[in-house]
Every structure is written in structure tokens, then in C-alpha cells.
Design a protein around this motif. Structure first.
Motif, PDB file in Angstrom:
ATOM      1  N   THR A  75      61.981  47.795  29.872  1.00 41.57           N
ATOM      2  CA  THR A  75      61.104  47.039  28.734  1.00 41.57           C
ATOM      3  C   THR A  75      60.646  48.081  27.932  1.00 41.57           C
ATOM      4  O   THR A  75      60.159  49.308  28.333  1.00 41.57           O
ATOM      5  N   THR A  78      54.200  42.911  32.758  1.00 42.41           N
ATOM      6  CA  THR A  78      54.973  43.999  33.198  1.00 42.41           C
ATOM      7  C   THR A  78      54.669  44.577  34.585  1.00 42.41           C
ATOM      8  O   THR A  78      55.564  45.079  35.139  1.00 42.41           O
ATOM      9  N   SER A 137      57.196  47.783  25.709  1.00 41.15           N
ATOM     10  CA  SER A 137      56.339  46.985  25.366  1.00 41.15           C
ATOM     11  C   SER A 137      55.047  47.340  24.429  1.00 41.15           C
ATOM     12  O   SER A 137      54.946  48.460  24.349  1.00 41.15           O
ATOM     13  N   GLU A 172      59.317  43.750  24.643  1.00 39.60           N
ATOM     14  CA  GLU A 172      58.462  43.024  25.478  1.00 39.60           C
ATOM     15  C   GLU A 172      57.209  43.133  24.762  1.00 39.60           C
ATOM     16  O   GLU A 172      56.879  44.218  24.492  1.00 39.60           O
TER      17      GLU A 172
END
Lengths: 392, 313
Positions: A167, A127, A169, A109
Motif C-alpha cells: 500500500t 492501514t 498511502s 491507498e
């Protein structure tokens, strides 16, 4: 630890794509979105060149990207995707479902501001909107962490005590498009580290058919959610173990948080992502002038490392929490809210100041962070959230 | 083409004991589709809807095969993922069986909210059979209008009132839209034609590519009729040419059931409370429009069949 470092110049997106190549997932389903597009674009070239065994599904939306990953994962495949911002927002519905069905899908992500106004640059509102989806959330300071965290995330998510998606990120453009020297591991070492995906129940195991995704009413839903909550709690231990094992094998250890010069610090900031790197420069400079300052970087925001944070900040007099997202008139923004809550348990509570910065990719500079430290050290903080670098 | 005796000997992959309404056409469709598919292992993806909620109330399941549901609008996308996983795992040797994939969605999950993911899955040529059990409204949530709801029909969001006379628009012709995807097999059939449905399912499953079957499904609750008449309604829809039974194989049209005598649409309308208001004299114009649309569509379909035969495609 390898004797000779295999250093390569890679952007954050390239680093994540390379990690995906080495993980060699069974299925990747993805849809383009700036600034995450490159990850799956590079990966699709790996597929085209026969460097992976992956079935690449170029779907018609992010909703379908995660839906296809969910189908693939339920079927028995290791499945991954990549996205950002609006793309993640379109996945929100399916994120809760991936977590609720206990499917260990990893999303590469890239943090980007949410519309409106439309903006393609980095902040963490995307997020933060998925905060309660049941996804583990790992925030990376640089490309190296992004590469390493992708590899660890597969193991963490697939751990039988966890079985939740994640995720991983990076900050849009700041990391995703910034080239850095990263140390890449040999393919076979990554392959060995991640192992193969061995689900207990999988739909393509047609000799043992089962129903997945049944309607779950008042009599069972709560128990299933309770198990999911417990899995998230247990993930903390797994993340620490795997971060440590990664360090023992490859020389770079990882934990839920990272502290920087906190031992004797009177003032500290708490931050997620790439801004931690900038803060380290500020701390080094200000320490030369005798300022006792430090930093706490939250690497894993879900599960939230409240014990570690409380322990790390218990002797600090004043804490400034930096959010790259706002809670729209919540008492304080999300990261500050969590930090403040866990410090409430301390008998001797530090003062807490809240800062929102960098929305829509607005630069956060050394000078701005220096000003924050000076304000914290001045003793003149109050309970109102300050907005850094904005024209009021 | 199986006969009824042979069909009855096949394994039942959808067992009884589920909680669909008495006389529900969706259960009839799912049962017959699964009987026709039972030659090979089959994995099912289901969109949210009546069939899903009524057959899988945790901890029970009526499905004796691998069955998956995740959301409303994404059944074709989640089946895409399963089919991609199948290809990948077959390549790496983790799966050695020949597996088929079937997706079930109602008209809401197919014509409307799931339309994009269906179109994407068909364009990407995933080998799956998509079966739409089309009862022409959102029955699971209480008979709201969908883009499959026919002109003039009552639905709870296209109600009949002092000013409005039910749904004001004609329905979307999704079968035509699926033909436009240039997929190798598209079929349209109705409850009451078990032989046609099972034959179509077998043809579709033998096809190496994406296939689509649109099955008209009388819904006793939403359409308002005696539960014993489900198959009667399906047959009347075909005999009035309201819902022609045909297939398009590699672009070639074939009408599978040709009524000897096309019955007037009122024969069909009068048995259903959703059309009750149309039989009032002041609404004769709407009935005439419905009849005109039927006649034009039937003529068009016959022309397409004729063209297909002439062209020898």
C-alpha cells in the motif's frame, strides 16, 4: 537529473492517478470510496481516452477489486487498485492472500478513519489494521512523495527478492485533496524505470500449467509463511536500493526513514505521513529559540526499519511517538510499540512518550506539536499515552 | 453432442488420485466439464470447497491445466481478473493463444457467500463459464444449510428435533436469478446426464460472453445414500421434476429432458437420510408442499418453453 523541472499543480489523488497512467498497468480493478475515489475515476478517464493499455474492471465491491487484481496478477498481469478505509477493511481478507500468494499488487491507498462512528477524514487506523497482512506499507508526507513512491513501489514489489504487494498511502483530504506543485517525470522515463512485469510462473502461460492456491497443511504452510517473512525482511534492502536509484536518476532520493535536524537533538518526535511537514515548521521555529529538537519520519512501516530508527535515535534523550490510531489499551499504540521495542536494545535508552492525535481527521496544528516538544523538553513525561486535541 | 466413445478419447484435465469421497458427484462433474472443455487451453478458477481442498493438497494437484484458488466468496471476481488480464495481455501480444475460463463453485460459494461477486462478473460480461456444483448444503464443513438446501431437508444447522422438521424455507432458484442477468447462456442439469452436461459446457464455451450452468450434485455424505447411487439420485431428481433439465439461450427456454412420466417426489426422498423424517405420517404436510412446489415450477417451466416457441425468440 532533468535540467528543467516539469512542475504541475496536482492533488495527492491526481498525483497517484498520473503515476498509474505512466506505470500503465495491465489491469486496474476498483470500487469507489471517499476520499480515494478520484484516483480510479481519473484513471478510468485515461482508459476512456486511450492513454493507457489497461483493462479497467469496475467491480461491485472492494473485496472483488482486490480479488480481481489477485486473479489478474496470478494470470501474469501487472495489477493495481485504489481504496481507503472501509474499502481497505473489506479487502483485509484478500490482502493476506495477495501477500501469501506472493503477488506484487500495488494499492494506491488514502488513509481514512474506520467506522463506527462513520467518518470520511484522515487517520491511519485503516492501514494499521492491515499491519500484519504481508503488505509493504509506505506512508507519504505530500503529493510528490505519493507520486514518486507509487513509481518505486512497482519496482520494489516485483523485485524477485520481494514479490509482495504494497500500500502507498496519503492522509485523507490533507494530501489526497490538497493541491501542491509536484515535479512529474516524462512518461518514457517512468516507463523505463518501472520496466515490464515478467513473472516466473503465470497462469496464462498455458504451455506450462500450474496450480496456485492449493491447500497447504501442517507439513508445508509454515515453510511458505517463513519464506514470506524472509521476503519482507529482504524488502528493506530493495527499498533502499530503489530509493537511491530513483534519486540518482531523478534527483529525489528515498529511504526507509527520513530524519530532520536529529544530529544534535535532545528531544525528537516520530511521526508518519503529512504531520511530518507540520513538524518541520515547528522544529525550524523552535530551533530559532535554541531548542535542540528534531524529527524522525517513518516512511516505510512494513518492513519496519528498526536498525535505522535505533541508529537515528540513539543519542536523543526523549522521544515522543505520535500515532494516528489507537491500540485500544495495548501498552502503547502501534507505532510507539514498535519504536519502543527497537529502542529497548540500546544500553542508554531514551525516555519515550506516547501521543495519539488526529483521529477522524481532527486537525493537528503547529501549536499542538509545539506543546508536545515543550512537554518532551520539560522532562515531565510519563508512560501514559496522551490524547492530543480531544475534549476529555 | 459428443458420444461416449469420443468423449472417452479426450484428454483428462482432472486426473484421478484426488481425495474426493467415493461416489462424489463433484468429481464426476469436474471431470466431465474438463473433458468437454479440452478443445482449447482452459484456465480454471475454483472457490474454496470440497472440489478445491480435495484436488489440490500441496504439493499435489489433480489438475493438468492452469488452476487457481484464492478464497471462498470471490471465485467469479478472481476469474474476472484473469479474464481481464487475458484481454490486456492479448492486446499487448504477451499472449497469443485462444484461452477459455471456467469457474467452479459449490452452492455455498455460489448461492450464498459468492453471490455478489458472481452477479458482478456476469453483469460485467466477462467471458467465462461459471459451473455451480450444487449439492444443496455446505458439505465441506459438515452439511450446514445453504440457500440451495431444499425445504424439509435435514442439515446440521437446520436439524430435525422435537420442534423443527429440517429446513423451514424453500430453496433459492438461482438459475432463474442468473437468467435475470440477461446473459446469453444459462443451463441447468444434473449428475447422471453426462451427454447433457458436456453438450451444455461446449455450447457455453462457444458463447462469447458470460455463461452459467447449475449442476445438481448428489452428495453421498450429506444426502445419506449408498455411494454407488450418485447417478441414480441425479436421474431421480430429474424424473420427479424436482430438478428439471433445461437451458435458456438468449432468453429462450428449452427443456432438454422431459420425463415420460413424472414420478412422485417420495421416490426421490425415500432414498436419502436427509429426508427420512419427512416420511413419518405427521410430516405428510411438508411432503405435500414439496410436491406442490414441484408441480407449479414444472408447469411454469413448460409455459416458459411454450412462450419461447410461440414468440419465436
Amino acid at each position: 537529473m532533468p535540467e528543467k523541472k516539469n512542475l504541475k499543480a496536482k492533488t495527492g489523488n491526481e498525483a497517484m492517478a498520473e503515476a498509474m497512467r505512466q506505470i500503465n498497468p495491465d489491469v486496474v480493478a476498483a470500487y469507489p470510496i471517499t476520499p480515494a475515489t478520484e484516483i480510479v475515476q481519473i484513471f478510468s478517464q485515461f482508459v476512456a481516452d486511450g492513454l493507457v493499455n489497461t483493462e479497467f474492471v469496475a467491480v461491485e465491491s472492494e473485496h472483488s477489486a482486490l480479488s480481481a487484481c489477485i486473479g489478474a496478477s496470478a494470470a501474469g498481469a501487472r495489477a493495481m487498485t485504489g481504496t481507503s478505509s472501509q474499502g481497505l477493511a473489506l479487502m483485509y481478507e484478500m490482502m493476506y492472500i495477495a501477500a501469501g500468494l506472493r503477488l506484487p499488487i500495488v494499492i494506491a491507498e488514502v488513509n481514512r478513519a474506520l467506522s463506527a462512528p462513520i467518518n470520511i477524514h484522515g487517520d491511519q487506523s485503516d492501514t494499521m489494521g492491515a499491519r500484519d497482512s504481508g503488505f509493504l506499507q509506505i506512508y507519504c508526507e505530500n503529493s510528490q512523495e505519493a507520486y514518486d513512491s507509487m513509481i518505486q513501489a512497482v519496482r520494489i514489489c516485483e523485485h524477485p527478492d520481494v514479490l509482495l504487494p504494497a500500500t502507498v498511502s496519503t492522509d485523507g483530504f490533507i494530501i489526497s485533496h490538497c493541491m501542491e506543485a509536484i515535479e512529474m517525470l516524462p512518461d518514457e522515463q517512468v516507463k523505463e524505470f518501472v520496466g515490464s512485469y515478467k513473472p516466473k510462473n503465470w497462469l496464462l502461460d498455458v504451455d506450462h500449467p500450474f496450480t496456485l492456491g492449493a491447500i497447504d497443511l501442517q507439513d508445508y504452510y509454515f515453510e511458505h509463511k517463513r519464506q514470506e517473512i524472509e521476503a519482507m525482511r529482504k524488502a528493506t534492502k530493495v527499498i533502499k536500493e530503489i530509493g537511491k536509484e530513483f534519486g540518482q536518476k531523478f534527483g529525489r532520493s528515498y529511504d526507509m526513514i527520513e530524519t530532520y535536524k536529529l544530529e544534535d537533538a535532545e528531544a525528537a518526535i516520530v511521526v508518519l505521513g503529512s504531520t511530518a511537514g507540520t513538524a518541520k515548521v515547528v522544529i525550524d521555529e523552535m530551533r530559532k529559540q535554541g531548542k535542540k529538537i528534531g524529527m524522525l519520519k517513518i516512511r516505510v512501516f512494513r518492513p519496519f526499519p528498526f536498525d535505522d530508527i535505533r541508529e537515528a535515535l540513539k543519542n536523543v534523550k526523549v522521544v515522543g511517538v505520535m500515532d494516528r490510531h489507537d491500540g485500544y489499551n495495548g501498552y502503547v499504540p502501534p507505532v510507539c510499540s514498535e519504536v519502543r521495542s527497537c529502542l529497548y536494545e540500546l544500553d542508554k535508552k531514551p525516555k519515550i512518550a506516547s501521543y495519539v492525535y488526529g483521529l477522524g481527521g481532527r486537525d493537528i496544528t503547529v501549536e499542538m506539536i509545539t506543546d508536545i516538544y515543550q512537554e518532551l523538553l520539560s522532562g515531565k513525561t510519563d508512560t501514559n499515552t496522551k490524547y492530543i486535541g480531544v475534549r476529555e | 453432442m459428443a458420444n461416449l466413445k469420443e468423449l472417452s478419447k479426450r484428454p483428462e484435465l482432472l486426473s484421478g488420485g484426488h481425495r474426493l469421497c467415493a461416489g462424489c458427484g463433484a468429481g464426476i462433474i469436474a471431470r466431465q466439464v474438463m473433458m468437454a472443455a479440452a478443445d482449447k487451453p482452459v484456465v480454471v478458477a475454483n472457490a474454496t470447497g470440497c472440489l478445491e481442498v480435495s484436488t489440490t493438497i500441496y504439493p499435489f494437484s489433480a489438475w493438468k491445466t492452469s488452476w487457481f484458488h484464492s478464497a471462498f466468496e470471490n471465485a467469479a471476481a478472481s476469474c474476472s481478473g484473469m479474464e481481464a488480464a487475458y484481454k490486456a495481455l492479448k492486446r499487448t501480444g504477451k499472449v497469443d493463444k485462444d484461452i477459455r475460463f471456467i469457474t467452479f463453485g459449490g452452492d455455498g460459494g455460489t448461492y450464498d457467500i459468492g453471490f455478489q461477486s458472481l452477479s458482478g462478473a456476469m453483469e460485467r460480461r466477462h467471458r467465462m463459464l461459471y459451473v455451480c456444483y450444487n449439492n444443496e448444503a455446505y458439505m465441506n464443513t459438515g452439511i450446514q444449510r445453504s440457500s440451495a438446501t431444499p425445504l424439509g431437508a435435514y442439515a446440521s444447522t437446520s436439524p430435525v428435533g422435537k420442534v423443527k422438521k429440517g429446513k423451514e424455507q424453500i430453496k433459492k432458484d438461482l438459475t432463474k436469478v442468473m437468467v435475470a442477468h440477461n446473459i446469453p447462456y444459462v443451463g441447468q442439469t444434473a449428475v447422471g446426464y453426462w451427454n447433457d452436461l458436456t453438450t451444455k459446457v461446449q455450447k457455453a464455451l462457444e458463447t462469447d460472453g458470460p455463461t452459467f450452468i447449475n449442476v445438481l450434485q448428489p452428495c453421498r455424505l450429506g444426502w445419506g445414500y449408498n455411494p454407488a447411487d450418485t447417478a441414480v439420485l441425479g436421474r431421480l431428481a430429474v424424473e420427479t421434476c424436482f430438478w428439471p433439465i433445461y437451458e435458456v439461450v438468449d432468453g429462450k427456454y428449452k427443456i432438454n429432458v422431459k420425463p415420460k412420466e413424472k414420478k412422485p417426489i417420495t421416490e426421490y426422498l425415500k432414498l436419502q437420510t436427509r429426508f427420512k423424517h419427512l416420511l413419518r405420517p405427521e410430516n405428510a404436510g411438508i411432503v405435500a408442499e414439496i410436491q406442490k412446489n414441484i408441480d407449479e415450477n414444472w408447469a411454469w417451466l413448460q409455459m416458459m418453453e411454450e412462450c419461447s416457441n410461440k414468440a419465436g425468440v
